[in-house]
Design a protein around this motif. Structure first.
Motif, PDB file in Angstrom:
ATOM      1  N   GLU A   1     -17.571   3.457   6.663  1.00 45.41           N
ATOM      2  CA  GLU A   1     -16.823   2.946   7.797  1.00 45.41           C
ATOM      3  C   GLU A   1     -15.335   3.252   7.633  1.00 45.41           C
ATOM      4  N   PRO A   2     -14.617   3.364   8.751  1.00 43.18           N
ATOM      5  CA  PRO A   2     -13.165   3.526   8.665  1.00 43.18           C
ATOM      6  C   PRO A   2     -12.527   2.288   8.041  1.00 43.18           C
ATOM      7  N   ILE A   3     -11.342   2.472   7.478  1.00 46.80           N
ATOM      8  CA  ILE A   3     -10.592   1.349   6.934  1.00 46.80           C
ATOM      9  C   ILE A   3      -9.507   0.972   7.931  1.00 46.80           C
ATOM     10  N   GLY A   4      -9.572  -0.248   8.472  1.00 46.70           N
ATOM     11  CA  GLY A   4      -8.570  -0.715   9.412  1.00 46.70           C
ATOM     12  C   GLY A   4      -7.376  -1.312   8.695  1.00 46.70           C
ATOM     13  N   THR A   5      -6.429  -1.840   9.470  1.00 41.08           N
ATOM     14  CA  THR A   5      -5.204  -2.391   8.896  1.00 41.08           C
ATOM     15  C   THR A   5      -5.495  -3.550   7.959  1.00 41.08           C
ATOM     16  N   ALA A   6      -6.345  -4.472   8.400  1.00 38.64           N
ATOM     17  CA  ALA A   6      -6.666  -5.629   7.562  1.00 38.64           C
ATOM     18  C   ALA A   6      -7.337  -5.192   6.263  1.00 38.64           C
ATOM     19  N   GLU A   7      -8.270  -4.241   6.375  1.00 40.16           N
ATOM     20  CA  GLU A   7      -8.954  -3.760   5.172  1.00 40.16           C
ATOM     21  C   GLU A   7      -7.991  -3.041   4.237  1.00 40.16           C
ATOM     22  N   THR A   8      -7.034  -2.318   4.806  1.00 38.03           N
ATOM     23  CA  THR A   8      -6.050  -1.609   3.989  1.00 38.03           C
ATOM     24  C   THR A   8      -5.217  -2.587   3.180  1.00 38.03           C
ATOM     25  N   GLU A   9      -4.765  -3.664   3.809  1.00 40.41           N
ATOM     26  CA  GLU A   9      -3.959  -4.650   3.098  1.00 40.41           C
ATOM     27  C   GLU A   9      -4.776  -5.363   2.029  1.00 40.41           C
ATOM     28  N   ALA A  10      -6.036  -5.636   2.340  1.00 41.43           N
ATOM     29  CA  ALA A  10      -6.905  -6.257   1.345  1.00 41.43           C
ATOM     30  C   ALA A  10      -7.115  -5.327   0.157  1.00 41.43           C
ATOM     31  N   LEU A  11      -7.265  -4.028   0.446  1.00 40.77           N
ATOM     32  CA  LEU A  11      -7.447  -3.060  -0.629  1.00 40.77           C
ATOM     33  C   LEU A  11      -6.189  -2.943  -1.476  1.00 40.77           C
ATOM     34  N   ARG A  12      -5.023  -2.948  -0.846  1.00 42.11           N
ATOM     35  CA  ARG A  12      -3.761  -2.921  -1.611  1.00 42.11           C
ATOM     36  C   ARG A  12      -3.692  -4.109  -2.583  1.00 42.11           C
ATOM     37  N   SER A  13      -4.076  -5.288  -2.103  1.00 40.51           N
ATOM     38  CA  SER A  13      -4.040  -6.478  -2.957  1.00 40.51           C
ATOM     39  C   SER A  13      -5.034  -6.352  -4.104  1.00 40.51           C
ATOM     40  N   ARG A  14      -6.226  -5.805  -3.795  1.00 43.34           N
ATOM     41  CA  ARG A  14      -7.228  -5.626  -4.847  1.00 43.34           C
ATOM     42  C   ARG A  14      -6.737  -4.652  -5.911  1.00 43.34           C
ATOM     43  N   LEU A  15      -6.111  -3.548  -5.482  1.00 43.26           N
ATOM     44  CA  LEU A  15      -5.615  -2.565  -6.439  1.00 43.26           C
ATOM     45  C   LEU A  15      -4.514  -3.158  -7.319  1.00 43.26           C
ATOM     46  N   ALA A  16      -3.662  -3.986  -6.737  1.00 38.74           N
ATOM     47  CA  ALA A  16      -2.607  -4.638  -7.521  1.00 38.74           C
ATOM     48  C   ALA A  16      -3.219  -5.558  -8.570  1.00 38.74           C
ATOM     49  N   ALA A  17      -4.278  -6.292  -8.197  1.00 35.98           N
ATOM     50  CA  ALA A  17      -4.940  -7.179  -9.145  1.00 35.98           C
ATOM     51  C   ALA A  17      -5.590  -6.392 -10.280  1.00 35.98           C
ATOM     52  N   ILE A  18      -6.164  -5.226  -9.945  1.00 30.96           N
ATOM     53  CA  ILE A  18      -6.793  -4.389 -10.977  1.00 30.96           C
ATOM     54  C   ILE A  18      -5.738  -3.871 -11.949  1.00 30.96           C
ATOM     55  N   ARG A  19      -4.572  -3.460 -11.438  1.00 36.41           N
ATOM     56  CA  ARG A  19      -3.501  -3.002 -12.335  1.00 36.41           C
ATOM     57  C   ARG A  19      -3.030  -4.141 -13.239  1.00 36.41           C
TER      58      ARG A  19
END
Length: 287
Positions: free
Chosen positions: A196-214
């Motif tokens: 599925e495409p990644i919308g704005t909300a999903e993009t922000e959620a993914l950014r937060s997830r990546l920050a937590a992983i780092r």
């Protein structure tokens, strides 16, 4: 093998409409104008896969989108170089020469050689699928997998591509990728390997997830697979320059265990492989 053009001449083009296509078009029975022979050779090689390990010339030409005569010429050259082999039935298969060449790839078999003894330790300790994954552009590639006899069936084969945002090792590799890679991925309408495409909300959620992983230096990710919910736990492997070059992961059925219980073991093995990569030490495999 040379890089000549089969006599087509002319300029490469997209029909003058300014668009690009994933695969060059075949006009009539002639290859796309200006397409180098090397590009066509890789198209031929890419026709093979787990579902098609052996192909007739007709099937090879159809899959590659090439005239049969062109496919035959390229297949013969690849066979002469050992990149393809002929079966008794006259079909084509991938040749061992490609395996020989790939064995020296530092992010493939070179990495695998150093990591494998430690992956075996993790496999024995967990009794689950253990994976070693590297990033390739905006996707990741599975370079090794050890599987327990009673472990659940998984989608990805060794050498297969996996989505960055929908697997635990992919998320680790994306989290520690250069900023430009992350931005390219987040800007894509439909990420490679994604459904599925990644919308704005999903993009922000993914950014937060990546920050937590780092911050945590590991990822836990669950997804349905066929009729089972599976969870991956992954941690980064670094090279001597402290750049992330791979991810180690364990895949487990979510309902059979507490996936987070595997985090310490996965992180520890990733760190041991990181130290081995920095020193070049190769622990012998058990006999």
């Amino acid at each position: 093998m040379n890089s000549s053009h089969d006599g087509n001449g002319g300029n490469g083009g997209n029909g003058g409409n300014g668009t690009t296509e994933e695969r060059p078009r075949v006009r009539g029975r002639r290859p796309a104008h200006g397409e180098p022979l090397l590009d066509r050779a890789f198209r031929v090689l890419a026709c093979f896969g787990p579902e098609a390990p052996e192909l007739s010339l007709t099937a090879l030409a159809a899959r590659a989108g090439l005239p049969k005569a062109t496919a035959l010429r390229i297949a013969r050259q690849l066979t002469e170089q050992g990149a393809l082999e002929r079966t008794d039935a006259g079909h084509y298969t991938i040749g061992l020469r490609l395996l020989e060449i790939a064995s020296v790839a530092p992010r493939g078999h070179g990495l695998r050689t150093i990591a494998l003894p430690y992956l075996q330790d993790l496999w024995h300790a967990t009794g689950r699928h253990v994976q070693l994954v590297v990033r390739e552009g905006l996707e990741c590639v599975l370079v090794e997998r050890l599987s327990a006899r009673d472990a659940p069936r998984v989608m990805y084969r060794v050498g297969g591509r996996m989505p960055l945002h929908a697997t635990a090792p992919g998320l680790v590799l994306l989290a520690f990728a250069p900023a430009r890679v992350q931005e390219d991925f987040l800007a894509a309408d439909r990420p490679a390997g994604g459904d599925e495409p990644i919308g704005t909300a999903e993009t922000e959620a993914l950014r937060s997830r990546l920050a937590a992983i780092r911050r945590d230096r590991y990822a836990v990710f669950s997804r349905p697979q066929w009729d089972t919910l599976i969870t991956g736990v992954a941690a980064p492997v670094l090279d001597r320059n402290h750049s992330t070059i791979a991810a180690v992961s364990v895949i487990t059925p979510s309902e059979q265990s507490q996936p987070a219980a595997h985090v310490p073991a996965v992180v520890a093995v990733a760190r041991v492989i990181t130290r081995a990569m920095a020193t070049g030490n190769r622990r012998p495999l058990p006999s």
